[in-house]
Scaffold this active site. Sequence first.
Site, mmCIF file in Angstrom:
data_model
loop_
_atom_site.group_PDB
_atom_site.id
_atom_site.type_symbol
_atom_site.label_atom_id
_atom_site.label_comp_id
_atom_site.label_asym_id
_atom_site.label_seq_id
_atom_site.Cartn_x
_atom_site.Cartn_y
_atom_site.Cartn_z
ATOM 1 N N ASP A 188 -6.136 -7.306 3.948
ATOM 2 C CA ASP A 188 -7.269 -6.680 3.264
ATOM 3 C C ASP A 188 -8.142 -7.763 2.639
ATOM 4 O O ASP A 188 -9.362 -7.778 2.804
ATOM 5 C CB ASP A 188 -6.747 -5.718 2.181
ATOM 6 N N TYR A 224 0.824 -1.212 0.000
ATOM 7 C CA TYR A 224 0.000 0.000 0.000
ATOM 8 C C TYR A 224 0.857 1.261 0.000
ATOM 9 O O TYR A 224 0.455 2.285 -0.525
ATOM 10 C CB TYR A 224 -0.918 0.022 1.230
ATOM 11 N N ASP A 240 -2.260 -18.420 0.236
ATOM 12 C CA ASP A 240 -3.215 -19.137 -0.627
ATOM 13 C C ASP A 240 -3.893 -20.264 0.145
ATOM 14 O O ASP A 240 -5.111 -20.439 0.101
ATOM 15 C CB ASP A 240 -2.530 -19.654 -1.909
ATOM 16 N N LYS A 293 3.805 -15.433 2.450
ATOM 17 C CA LYS A 293 4.062 -16.154 1.204
ATOM 18 C C LYS A 293 5.568 -16.389 1.164
ATOM 19 O O LYS A 293 6.293 -15.915 0.274
ATOM 20 C CB LYS A 293 3.553 -15.306 0.013
ATOM 21 N N ASP A 324 -11.994 -9.500 4.230
ATOM 22 C CA ASP A 324 -13.293 -9.535 3.533
ATOM 23 C C ASP A 324 -13.820 -10.969 3.475
ATOM 24 O O ASP A 324 -15.010 -11.216 3.655
ATOM 25 C CB ASP A 324 -13.158 -9.017 2.083
HETATM 26 C C1 IPM Z 1 -10.364 -1.656 3.727
HETATM 27 C C2 IPM Z 1 -10.637 -1.068 2.370
HETATM 28 C C3 IPM Z 1 -9.526 -0.094 2.010
HETATM 29 C C4 IPM Z 1 -8.223 -0.852 1.999
HETATM 30 C C5 IPM Z 1 -9.747 0.661 0.686
HETATM 31 C C6 IPM Z 1 -11.073 1.392 0.647
HETATM 32 C C7 IPM Z 1 -8.622 1.604 0.373
HETATM 33 O O1 IPM Z 1 -10.770 -2.074 1.434
HETATM 34 O O2 IPM Z 1 -10.257 -0.897 4.705
HETATM 35 O O3 IPM Z 1 -10.267 -2.875 3.829
HETATM 36 O O4 IPM Z 1 -7.870 -1.453 0.971
HETATM 37 O O5 IPM Z 1 -7.529 -0.862 3.011
HETATM 38 MG MG MG Z 2 -10.748 -4.028 2.233
#
Ligand code: IPM
Ligand code: MG
Length: 368
Positions: free
Chosen positions: A252, A145, A228, A196, A256
């Site tokens: 990240d 990032y 993975d 990884k 999710d």
């Molecule tokens: C998160 C989001 C952010 C990230 C985006 C919106 C930049 O996906 O907080 O997980 O990638 O960190």
């Molecule tokens: Mg995210």
Amino acid sequence: MNTYNIAALAGDGIGPEVMREAIKVLRATEKRFNFKLIITDAPVGWAGIDFAKKALPDKTLAICKASDSILFGSVGLPDRDPTIPKEERPERAALLRLRKEFGLFANLRPVKLPKVLAHACPLAKERQGDGIDILVVRELTGGMYFGQPKKTEDLGGGNQRAIDTMVYTTPEIERIAHVAFKAAQLRRKKLTSIDKANVLENGILWREVVTRVGKQYPDVALDHMFVDNGAMQLMLKPTQFDVLLCENMFGDILSDEAAALGGSLGMLPSASLGATNGNQTFGFYEPAGGTAPDIAGKDLANPIAQILSAALMLRHSFGLNEAAAAIESAVEHAIESGHRTGDIYSASEPNARRVGTRAMGDAIAAVM
Ligand code: IPM
Ligand code: MG
């Protein structure tokens, strides 16, 4: 009475409507637990661009700096204005900038599937075991990032080259590892570190450093997994995980994935913490999901991630553990009594009632 200053940055999309519900719940909590919050609203994201032509207006940053913590909604509307350069868009210019500015290296994302929401988990019941309860600890200010160089070069002939750089130093890995081990000590004492190491230099260093830090926490069982395989194991046997420690990008993605296991991304809160100063930790609290422009302004969004983020703020920044636990239990109560936003609704549940953002917030505030 203890008084705390909070900057409330609702942002874009569903941000304002879920923020409104979180503040409603905080106001109810304040009365019951006898503390005082001074909440200052400030524009951020496209709202900041509309207000001051900047995703993070100077005034907003000043309000954040003068506050004890930041309660954040969400920013970014992909289709809003493609002419704004990528560096000035809300994701980078507001969210990533704030993470960096305040040194918020430790991102905690607790995923817990409530028993009554087993249907909202994409996995079959038998894979849910005794319940899914995972804390993702994501490093937030390093890796791809932020690593330099980060650019797109022109190669001529209509071709370009895009470069992102993954960089981690020993101290960066050490400090996030300590956060994860300490969190594991307060939970089921198991830590899975994701990397990884079979391909990336970063992965090799990550594994070495985490292993070394782990020697200081002999009560925590440590194992390592390639990312993975980790992604697959989350689907196959999520109950094997307690704390998942990840670098920025892997965290990240896996957070999710883990959020879906917890019923909905609309229920995943997060705390982003910097260094502790005395007994107060400056923190940034936001739902892990995005702005959801498709449902924004329609009273459809699930406000629970925002409300649970507020609970994390009370706990991690102000040490108001009882008040935080009361919010979490009020959320559970509202779910148990059948309140469902669309993302967690199933017609097959006999006692479930489909409700809007506002009604969900009201139900939780009423329990408080
Ligand atoms: C998160 C989001 C952010 C990230 C985006 C919106 C930049 O996906 O907080 O997980 O990638 O960190
Ligand atoms: Mg995210």
